[in-house]
Write a protein that holds these residues in place. Structure first.
Motif, PDB file in Angstrom:
ATOM      1  N   SER A   1      34.762  49.881  29.007  1.00 57.23           N
ATOM      2  CA  SER A   1      35.562  49.830  27.781  1.00 57.23           C
ATOM      3  C   SER A   1      34.947  48.829  26.823  1.00 57.23           C
ATOM      4  N   PRO A   2      34.780  49.217  25.580  1.00 58.09           N
ATOM      5  CA  PRO A   2      34.125  48.310  24.634  1.00 58.09           C
ATOM      6  C   PRO A   2      35.019  47.118  24.291  1.00 58.09           C
ATOM      7  N   ASP A   3      34.363  46.095  23.766  1.00 57.49           N
ATOM      8  CA  ASP A   3      35.096  44.938  23.263  1.00 57.49           C
ATOM      9  C   ASP A   3      35.478  45.192  21.807  1.00 57.49           C
ATOM     10  N   PHE A   4      36.719  44.882  21.471  1.00 56.94           N
ATOM     11  CA  PHE A   4      37.201  45.100  20.106  1.00 56.94           C
ATOM     12  C   PHE A   4      37.465  43.751  19.452  1.00 56.94           C
ATOM     13  N   THR A   5      37.048  43.644  18.217  1.00 51.00           N
ATOM     14  CA  THR A   5      37.306  42.451  17.419  1.00 51.00           C
ATOM     15  C   THR A   5      37.624  42.873  15.992  1.00 51.00           C
ATOM     16  N   ASN A   6      38.305  41.997  15.291  1.00 50.07           N
ATOM     17  CA  ASN A   6      38.585  42.193  13.872  1.00 50.07           C
ATOM     18  C   ASN A   6      37.685  41.283  13.059  1.00 50.07           C
ATOM     19  N   GLY A   7      37.179  41.807  11.971  1.00 52.62           N
ATOM     20  CA  GLY A   7      36.298  41.022  11.118  1.00 52.62           C
ATOM     21  C   GLY A   7      36.218  41.628   9.731  1.00 52.62           C
ATOM     22  N   THR A   8      35.265  41.188   8.965  1.00 54.51           N
ATOM     23  CA  THR A   8      35.078  41.690   7.608  1.00 54.51           C
ATOM     24  C   THR A   8      33.631  42.150   7.442  1.00 54.51           C
ATOM     25  N   ALA A   9      33.427  42.993   6.462  1.00 46.87           N
ATOM     26  CA  ALA A   9      32.083  43.477   6.135  1.00 46.87           C
ATOM     27  C   ALA A   9      32.032  43.748   4.633  1.00 46.87           C
TER      28      ALA A   9
END
Length: 474
Positions: A131-139
């Motif tokens: 299962s992939p790692d999920f993170t919140n961020g900006t781009a």
């Protein structure tokens, strides 16, 4: 806030406000979670597509990178080896670089001779199934900065190089949906609370309208002192209807009590007037003509006044709620003592006392008064015999007083216990008394938890039965 309606409306509004706030918060959290999970799934799909291309041997330049989903590929050392075309800045992936770093030079052929001769299998390319790692961020893509949900998927290429693909999915839809729902809730909540408060106010007002009618009628009864009036009873079967019925029952009891008190005062005044007038007349005659003074008559009137005053005082104490004591009283011994003191009676009572415990709990003086009144009544109406018996029956002690007189008509058997009541054959004030003896006897019996009834004796006369609960022994 003294109004019941206002308190009910405020309470209902507060409860609904708390419930709606909790429900709205739960809806927002669930909605945000679902939309975030959907964005994460979208990012994972993009990341696995890019990882699949790398596993199949595609070069970094050949990767098909979607402009709508920013992609960043890093190697084991965290160097950026591939990025989306218009990606200008990124955060939340662990590496802020957006500029591709040339890969390390490949090893020379001579360095691989030993590896080629060891007989091991060539490296295999694969995409991690974890299962992939999920993170919140900006781009920042093409000059526009936005929030993204990033998924990180590892892939091993044919050159045995482990890469990490970071792909992002925009969270704009999630934020817009959450903001829309929140705005709708904040806009609709005050309207909903106003509706709840208004409906509660109207319903409470309608429900309490009968209470206001009861209050007005009670105020009118208090002002007019007319206890014959009654409050309106609603047709419903709820608490307010029961309150109205209970209020009317209380008014009925109060009216009867006041009427009884008025009759008592009137009858007492009437009963006291005769002996007082007679005594005054005798004293006045005696003062003017001492030789004509009827001294025995004056003593008789004085005794009669004393007995009547004692009866009235006892009734007043009973009406005031005086509770009898809890002294152990042997009714057998009490009856024998009362009979032994009646030496001047016209008819000597015959006594029958059962063996065994005949004790009751109460006031010895008041119970002696009951027995004495019953004996006085029997002696007044008997022709030749009066009988008294005391016996135990289950958990009660019974005292029966019978005579061979004319008896009590069935229609008068309840009425004779009323105050100042004398039957037609005993209307003489000299012979019939004031009509308080049986009333006092029944009141005392009631105060002691017992009963006093009248029936017909085998001889045809009256039979008075006093039942009292037996005393519980420790």
């Amino acid at each position: 806030m003294r109004s019941v309606r206002a308190r009910a409306a405020l309470g209902a509004t507060l409860v609904v406000a708390v419930a709606l706030a909790a429900a709205g918060l739960a809806v927002l959290l669930v909605l945000r979670g679902n939309l975030t999970d959907r964005a994460g799934l979208e990012a994972e799909v993009t990341a696995r597509e890019v990882a699949g291309e790398l596993a199949l041997g595609a070069t970094y330049a050949e990767l098909d990178l979607d402009d709508d989903h920013p992609v960043q590929v890093t190697d084991e050392e965290g160097r950026v080896v591939a990025v989306s075309k218009d990606l200008e800045a990124i955060s939340g992936t662990g590496t802020a670089g957006v500029v591709r770093v040339p890969p390390a030079p490949a090893p020379s052929p001579g360095d691989d001779d030993d590896d080629d001769d060891d007989g091991s299998d060539p490296p295999r390319s694969e995409v991690s199934t974890d299962s992939p790692d999920f993170t919140n961020g900006t781009a920042t893509v093409d000059g526009e900065k936005a929030d993204y949900r990033f998924a990180a998927v590892e892939v091993t290429t044919e050159e045995d190089v482990t890469l990490t693909v970071h792909a992002g999915a925009p969270l704009a839809d999630e934020q817009e949906a959450v903001n829309t729902v929140r705005t709708s809730m904040l806009t609709g909540l005050p309207v909903m609370l106003l509706v709840v408060a208004g409906v509660t106010w109207l319903v409470t007002r309608r429900a309490l309208r009968p209470v206001e009618g009861i209050r007005r009628e009670l105020a009118a009864i208090t002002a007019s002192e007319d206890l014959g009036r009654r409050v309106p009873e609603p047709d419903s079967r709820d608490e307010i209807a029961r309150l109205a019925r209970t209020t009317n029952e209380t008014l009925t009891v109060l009216e009867a009590s006041v009427d009884r008190q008025r009759r008592f005062v009137a009858d007492a005044s009437h009963e006291l007037r005769s002996p007082i007038a007679s005594l005054r007349t005798q004293l006045e005659v005696g003062a003017a003509h001492p030789e004509l003074l009827d001294l025995p008559g004056a003593v008789t009137d004085t005794v009669r006044l004393q007995v009547l005053a004692a009866d009235l005082l006892l009734l007043a104490r009973l009406d005031a709620g005086e509770r009898p004591g809890r002294t152990a009283v042997d009714l057998g011994a009490l009856v024998r003592e009362e009979v032994s003191q009646r030496t001047a009676d016209r008819i000597a009572p015959q006594v029958s006392v059962q063996d065994g415990s005949l004790e009751v709990a109460g006031s010895r003086g008041q119970l002696a008064r009951v027995v004495g009144n019953l004996l006085d009544n029997a002696e007044r109406h008997a022709e030749r015999s009066v009988a008294v018996s005391v016996r135990a029956e289950r958990d009660e002690v019974l005292v029966e007083v019978t005579d061979d007189g004319p008896g009590v008509p069935e229609a008068e058997q309840d009425r004779i216990f009323e105050r100042f009541v004398r039957l037609d054959d005993a209307r003489s004030r000299d012979d019939g008394g004031a009509g308080l003896g049986l009333a006092i006897a029944r009141d005392v019996a009631d105060r002691h938890g017992g009963t006093l009834t009248v029936g017909t004796a085998p001889s045809g006369g009256a039979r008075f039965t006093l039942r009292l609960p037996g005393r519980e022994r420790p």
